[in-house]
Design a protein around this motif. Structure first.
Motif, PDB file in Angstrom:
ATOM      1  N   PRO A 193      13.499 -32.053 -26.320  1.00 13.47           N
ATOM      2  CA  PRO A 193      12.136 -32.256 -25.817  1.00 13.47           C
ATOM      3  C   PRO A 193      11.293 -32.998 -26.863  1.00 13.47           C
ATOM      4  O   PRO A 193      11.485 -32.804 -28.061  1.00 13.47           O
ATOM      5  CB  PRO A 193      11.622 -30.832 -25.619  1.00 13.47           C
ATOM      6  N   GLU A 194      10.401 -33.842 -26.381  1.00 11.96           N
ATOM      7  CA  GLU A 194       9.555 -34.600 -27.302  1.00 11.96           C
ATOM      8  C   GLU A 194       8.103 -34.198 -27.099  1.00 11.96           C
ATOM      9  O   GLU A 194       7.645 -34.046 -25.963  1.00 11.96           O
ATOM     10  CB  GLU A 194       9.733 -36.099 -27.034  1.00 11.96           C
ATOM     11  N   ASN A 195       7.377 -34.029 -28.217  1.00  7.63           N
ATOM     12  CA  ASN A 195       5.965 -33.670 -28.110  1.00  7.63           C
ATOM     13  C   ASN A 195       5.163 -34.893 -27.712  1.00  7.63           C
ATOM     14  O   ASN A 195       5.378 -35.982 -28.222  1.00  7.63           O
ATOM     15  CB  ASN A 195       5.463 -33.133 -29.452  1.00  7.63           C
ATOM     16  N   PHE A 196       4.253 -34.702 -26.761  1.00  7.48           N
ATOM     17  CA  PHE A 196       3.493 -35.864 -26.282  1.00  7.48           C
ATOM     18  C   PHE A 196       1.987 -35.663 -26.334  1.00  7.48           C
ATOM     19  O   PHE A 196       1.236 -36.603 -26.118  1.00  7.48           O
ATOM     20  CB  PHE A 196       3.917 -36.217 -24.851  1.00  7.48           C
ATOM     21  N   SER A 222       8.092 -21.921 -23.652  1.00  4.80           N
ATOM     22  CA  SER A 222       8.478 -22.064 -22.242  1.00  4.80           C
ATOM     23  C   SER A 222       9.577 -23.104 -22.110  1.00  4.80           C
ATOM     24  O   SER A 222      10.550 -22.914 -21.379  1.00  4.80           O
ATOM     25  CB  SER A 222       7.274 -22.469 -21.395  1.00  4.80           C
ATOM     26  N   MET A 223       9.417 -24.217 -22.824  1.00  6.20           N
ATOM     27  CA  MET A 223      10.436 -25.273 -22.780  1.00  6.20           C
ATOM     28  C   MET A 223      11.793 -24.734 -23.217  1.00  6.20           C
ATOM     29  O   MET A 223      12.823 -25.054 -22.637  1.00  6.20           O
ATOM     30  CB  MET A 223       9.991 -26.433 -23.684  1.00  6.20           C
ATOM     31  N   PRO A 240       5.343 -30.177 -25.238  1.00  5.72           N
ATOM     32  CA  PRO A 240       6.597 -30.934 -25.165  1.00  5.72           C
ATOM     33  C   PRO A 240       6.914 -31.382 -23.731  1.00  5.72           C
ATOM     34  O   PRO A 240       6.491 -30.746 -22.773  1.00  5.72           O
ATOM     35  CB  PRO A 240       7.638 -29.926 -25.644  1.00  5.72           C
ATOM     36  N   ILE A 241       7.633 -32.485 -23.633  1.00  8.40           N
ATOM     37  CA  ILE A 241       8.044 -32.990 -22.316  1.00  8.40           C
ATOM     38  C   ILE A 241       9.540 -33.286 -22.381  1.00  8.40           C
ATOM     39  O   ILE A 241      10.056 -33.690 -23.432  1.00  8.40           O
ATOM     40  CB  ILE A 241       7.231 -34.253 -21.927  1.00  8.40           C
ATOM     41  N   ALA A 290       1.261 -22.406 -14.314  1.00  7.46           N
ATOM     42  CA  ALA A 290       1.430 -21.938 -15.678  1.00  7.46           C
ATOM     43  C   ALA A 290       2.829 -22.343 -16.145  1.00  7.46           C
ATOM     44  O   ALA A 290       3.788 -22.259 -15.377  1.00  7.46           O
ATOM     45  CB  ALA A 290       1.260 -20.426 -15.750  1.00  7.46           C
ATOM     46  N   SER A 291       2.946 -22.782 -17.397  1.00 18.20           N
ATOM     47  CA  SER A 291       4.249 -23.227 -17.901  1.00 18.20           C
ATOM     48  C   SER A 291       5.312 -22.159 -17.692  1.00 18.20           C
ATOM     49  O   SER A 291       6.444 -22.457 -17.304  1.00 18.20           O
ATOM     50  CB  SER A 291       4.141 -23.551 -19.392  1.00 18.20           C
TER      51      SER A 291
END
Lengths: 259, 275
Positions: free
Chosen positions: A111-114, A99-100, A222-223, A75-76
């Motif tokens: 962070p970038e959304n992917f 979470s990020m 996001p990553i 889980a994140s």
């Protein structure tokens, strides 16, 4: 035998001493940054990404034969807790921005959304309880399971139900989305709200019932590279690969949408 | 090699060193928890309704699981220790198998047997309308599954040590089988009985994997302290520490209190304490 005894004693003593010294040496070792783009990296990914990231990992090592990628899924919210406690994460792919945002001490760059993901009601194959919409989740003869509000899917489920004006009492609040899927696949629960991608991943063992667009939640993934990563260059290359057309094509195959 | 004197006053240096290492290994994690404990928040976290519910569920289910383990485990241990029957070693292995099974797998196995579609559970549901998953009873089932072996092993080992002549003597004096068991055998293994009971209770109290898999996680119903702690760790690590403290305090108090009073460990040299 008695002659050999003192030596054995010293051997053991040395071992014990070595252990103690070794442990203290580990704790005082300086953090070294490895800029090798092929350095082995550990990717922490939300459990809904398990299947897609497995394939992405294979494609990535095919593109960069010297690279090594390992995955840790959960889980994140659980992953953030682990990273904040010092787990060696080089990449964090989260199922939600919140979470990020809890990552300490932040990330290398924003962070970038992917990927995006929508929600679906997961039911047993053949839909034996005849569940056609969110209102059925409140039925007394339907065993409905959700996730704890700490977990993104648990929070999204609350949002969806609130938007639809449905008051359903879950029989269990699972620790992650796979817990919900398992309970339905094993036949202990009749329905749960999970990601479209989870229903797809369950194959013939489950069926998805659509949630109308206006009340549905679009989860954005996001990553980023955690600031504590010791292999930031290798991690950045993996992130770029996930966001590349090749990575996006794999994600699309698993049911993810474009951000 | 010369034989060591029994009752030596001081243990050898090496043993002392390694024992010290072992103690440090056990103690350090607890020191770590105490070190990071947000003491100012202890009151507010423990006063929280959800936490009190989890503690209540934990205490109720673990005590019940220990009692069930006692009721079923003692007869099992007795049969295993006293009677020679074909397949005894298989039965013994079977009844301790859940100790080595990963608890999560145990939880799934419980689904296959006691779940609503399980081998046995489907009849429970069809005939009696009883469903164990997602109920407090399900928590107890999961706990008994992992905890009972501790009692069976401990009690069986002790029963094997009891001199059968005591029982024979009692029976020649006119005692019935039940009387002999109750008045001679049980008192002889009382320390092991209590040790087994406490071990199985402690194992039930700490149970996590089988519980979350088989019984799910619902506050006030199936959410035990370990489950609440695990989930709190994700959102609020500080309160997870406080929850752990509560669990540690309860267990430590019980283990400490029972050990000296009932098990007679420090002074008694004989393996079987006099009743």
């Amino acid at each position: 035998m008695s002659a050999a005894r003192p030596r054995r004693v010293f051997g053991l003593l040395g071992l014990a001493l070595g252990l103690v010294v070794g442990m203290s040496a580990c704790s005082t070792k300086r953090v070294t940054i490895d800029t090798d783009p092929d350095a082995p990296i550990t990717v922490f990914a939300a459990s809904s990404l398990t299947g897609a990231f497995g394939v992405i990992g294979t494609a990535y090592t095919a593109a960069y034969p010297d690279a090594k990628v390992e995955f840790s899924v959960g889980a994140s919210s659980e992953l953030v807790a682990q990273i904040n406690q010092g787990a060696p994460a080089d990449v964090f792919a989260s199922a939600d921005g919140e979470s990020m945002g809890r990552l300490e001490p932040g990330t290398n760059g924003a962070p970038e959304n992917f990927a995006t993901n929508r929600l679906q009601i997961i039911v047993a194959p053949g839909n034996p309880k005849g569940i056609i919409g969110l209102a059925d989740l409140a039925r007394a003869d339907v065993v409905f399971v959700s996730a704890a509000p700490q977990v993104p899917i648990g929070r999204y489920t609350q949002q969806v139900l609130a938007a639809a004006g449905v008051i359903a009492a879950p029989k269990s609040l699972e620790a992650n989305v796979k817990g919900i899927v398992n309970k339905v696949v094993l036949g202990e629960a009749d329905a749960g709200i999970v990601y479209v991608t989870d229903v797809l991943a369950a194959g013939s063992k489950a069926l998805g019932v659509d949630i109308p667009g206006p009340v549905n939640v679009v989860a954005t993934y996001p990553i980023a590279v955690p600031a504590a990563s010791k292999h930031p260059d290798a991690a950045a290359r993996f992130v770029a690969f996930v966001r590349s057309p090749a990575g996006q094509a794999i994600l699309a195959r698993f049911g993810f949408g474009r951000p | 090699m010369t034989r060591r004197r029994v009752g030596q006053s001081r243990p050898p240096t090496l043993a002392l060193l390694l024992a010290g290492l072992a103690v440090a290994f056990f103690a350090l994690p607890f020191v770590g928890i105490l070190w990071r404990m947000p003491w100012s928040r202890v009151g507010s976290v423990l006063g929280d309704q959800a936490v009190r519910e989890a503690l209540r569920v934990s205490l109720e289910t673990s005590v019940l699981a220990a009692v069930v383990s006692l009721a079923l485990g003692v007869p099992l241990a007795w049969v295993l220790a006293q009677f020679d029957f074909p397949g005894r070693s298989i039965v013994r292995a079977l009844s301790t198998l859940s100790m080595v099974l990963p608890p999560v797998v145990g939880g799934v196995a419980l689904f296959f047997s006691f779940g609503r579609r399980g081998l046995f559970g489907q009849y429970l549901d069809r005939w009696f309308g009883i469903r164990l998953p997602f109920t407090t009873a399900g928590v107890v089932v999961a706990q008994v599954f992992v905890a009972m072996p501790f009692l069976v092993l401990t009690v069986e080992a002790a029963l094997r040590q009891v001199d059968p002549r005591f029982g024979d003597a009692a029976r020649t004096l006119g005692g019935s089988r039940w009387t002999v068991f109750r008045r001679v055998t049980l008192p002889a293994v009382r320390p092991a009985l209590i040790a087994g009971l406490v071990l199985s209770w402690a194992r039930a109290l700490g149970e996590f994997g089988a519980t979350i898999t088989f019984a799910g996680n619902l506050p006030g119903r199936t959410q035990t302290m370990p489950l609440a702690t695990y989930l709190a760790l994700e959102s609020d690590p500080e309160s997870a520490l406080v929850l752990s403290l509560a669990l540690i305090a309860v267990s430590f108090a019980v283990l400490l209190g029972l050990r000296d009073r009932w098990l007679g460990a420090p002074s008694g040299r004989t393996s079987v304490a006099a009743p």
